[in-house]
Design a protein around this motif. Sequence first.
Motif, PDB file in Angstrom:
ATOM      1  N   GLU A  87      -6.425 -40.907   1.408  1.00  0.00           N
ATOM      2  CA  GLU A  87      -6.123 -39.434   1.091  1.00  0.00           C
ATOM      3  C   GLU A  87      -4.592 -39.120   1.428  1.00  0.00           C
ATOM      4  OE1 GLU A  87      -9.387 -36.225   1.726  1.00  0.00           O
ATOM      5  OE2 GLU A  87      -8.013 -36.172   3.392  1.00  0.00           O
ATOM      6  N   ILE A  88      -4.026 -38.971   0.369  1.00  0.00           N
ATOM      7  CA  ILE A  88      -2.713 -38.292   0.474  1.00  0.00           C
ATOM      8  C   ILE A  88      -2.505 -36.730   0.497  1.00  0.00           C
ATOM      9  CG2 ILE A  88      -0.373 -38.583  -0.231  1.00  0.00           C
ATOM     10  CD1 ILE A  88      -1.327 -41.277  -1.802  1.00  0.00           C
ATOM     11  N   ASP A  89      -2.033 -36.402   1.742  1.00  0.00           N
ATOM     12  CA  ASP A  89      -2.098 -34.880   1.773  1.00  0.00           C
ATOM     13  C   ASP A  89      -0.511 -34.144   1.347  1.00  0.00           C
ATOM     14  OD1 ASP A  89      -2.658 -32.223   2.548  1.00  0.00           O
ATOM     15  OD2 ASP A  89      -2.008 -32.650   4.506  1.00  0.00           O
ATOM     16  N   GLU A  90      -0.391 -34.072   0.117  1.00  0.00           N
ATOM     17  CA  GLU A  90       0.912 -33.691  -0.415  1.00  0.00           C
ATOM     18  C   GLU A  90       1.223 -32.197  -0.204  1.00  0.00           C
ATOM     19  OE1 GLU A  90      -1.737 -32.992  -4.124  1.00  0.00           O
ATOM     20  OE2 GLU A  90      -1.891 -33.764  -2.180  1.00  0.00           O
ATOM     21  N   GLU A  91       2.315 -31.860  -0.088  1.00  0.00           N
ATOM     22  CA  GLU A  91       2.298 -30.287   0.235  1.00  0.00           C
ATOM     23  C   GLU A  91       2.479 -29.820  -1.052  1.00  0.00           C
ATOM     24  OE1 GLU A  91       5.449 -29.457   2.857  1.00  0.00           O
ATOM     25  OE2 GLU A  91       5.201 -30.995   4.252  1.00  0.00           O
ATOM     26  N   GLU A  92       2.937 -30.094  -1.996  1.00  0.00           N
ATOM     27  CA  GLU A  92       3.012 -29.573  -3.490  1.00  0.00           C
ATOM     28  C   GLU A  92       2.298 -30.523  -4.593  1.00  0.00           C
ATOM     29  OE1 GLU A  92       4.263 -26.603  -4.240  1.00  0.00           O
ATOM     30  OE2 GLU A  92       4.676 -26.287  -2.004  1.00  0.00           O
ATOM     31  N   PRO A  93       1.531 -30.014  -5.255  1.00  0.00           N
ATOM     32  CA  PRO A  93       1.031 -31.018  -6.481  1.00  0.00           C
ATOM     33  C   PRO A  93       2.090 -31.966  -7.017  1.00  0.00           C
ATOM     34  CG  PRO A  93       0.047 -28.669  -6.634  1.00  0.00           C
ATOM     35  CD  PRO A  93       1.219 -28.680  -5.589  1.00  0.00           C
ATOM     36  N   VAL A  94       1.850 -33.230  -7.105  1.00  0.00           N
ATOM     37  CA  VAL A  94       2.853 -34.020  -7.712  1.00  0.00           C
ATOM     38  C   VAL A  94       2.558 -34.286  -9.054  1.00  0.00           C
ATOM     39  CG1 VAL A  94       2.880 -35.253  -5.629  1.00  0.00           C
ATOM     40  CG2 VAL A  94       1.172 -36.066  -7.316  1.00  0.00           C
ATOM     41  N   ILE A  95       3.572 -34.499  -9.822  1.00  0.00           N
ATOM     42  CA  ILE A  95       3.272 -34.834 -11.385  1.00  0.00           C
ATOM     43  C   ILE A  95       2.676 -36.525 -11.630  1.00  0.00           C
ATOM     44  CG2 ILE A  95       4.714 -35.326 -13.403  1.00  0.00           C
ATOM     45  CD1 ILE A  95       6.863 -33.660 -12.431  1.00  0.00           C
TER      46      ILE A  95
END
Length: 166
Positions: free
Chosen positions: A120-128
């Motif tokens: 589970e990758i906790d990206e700060e901003e939604p990725v493309i």
Amino acid sequence: MNNIYAIVAMTKKTNSIGIDGHMLYHLKDDLKYFKETTMDHAIICGRKTYFSFPKRPLPGRKNIILTRSFDSYEGAFTLHSKDEVLEYAKNNPDEKVFICGGDNVYKQFMDVVSKLYITEIDEEEPVIADSYFPEVDPEIWEVESASAYVKEDGAPKYRFMVYSRK
């Protein structure tokens, strides 16, 4: 089926898994986790996912490509439908079978996998992204284990989750 699992690295917010046939992140510990978890077992993936592997076939595993094509691939077996995969798993009950992509293959098998191994990758901003893992419905899945978050230089933090079907 008790011997079919899914393994994936996906973003926490949007379930994103890839773009243009590539993983979103190359996380050293995640790649190690994938290798350790799937070693000596069968992995099943679509043809495009198989050809995205840097080394083919992945060593130490039975590589099975799910494809409609009747082409053969050196070092890999082919199956042509979900039913053939289910038959394979049924006929090999002591073998762990890991579904490992792409998004269409995951969608086909979500109703039969018994465990989910998710980075589970906790990206700060939604990725493309252009490929996504199906929703992990809390009515169907419960957390069996969760690691602490890992942080690699230049990458978002992530953790390893294992879910069991309720």
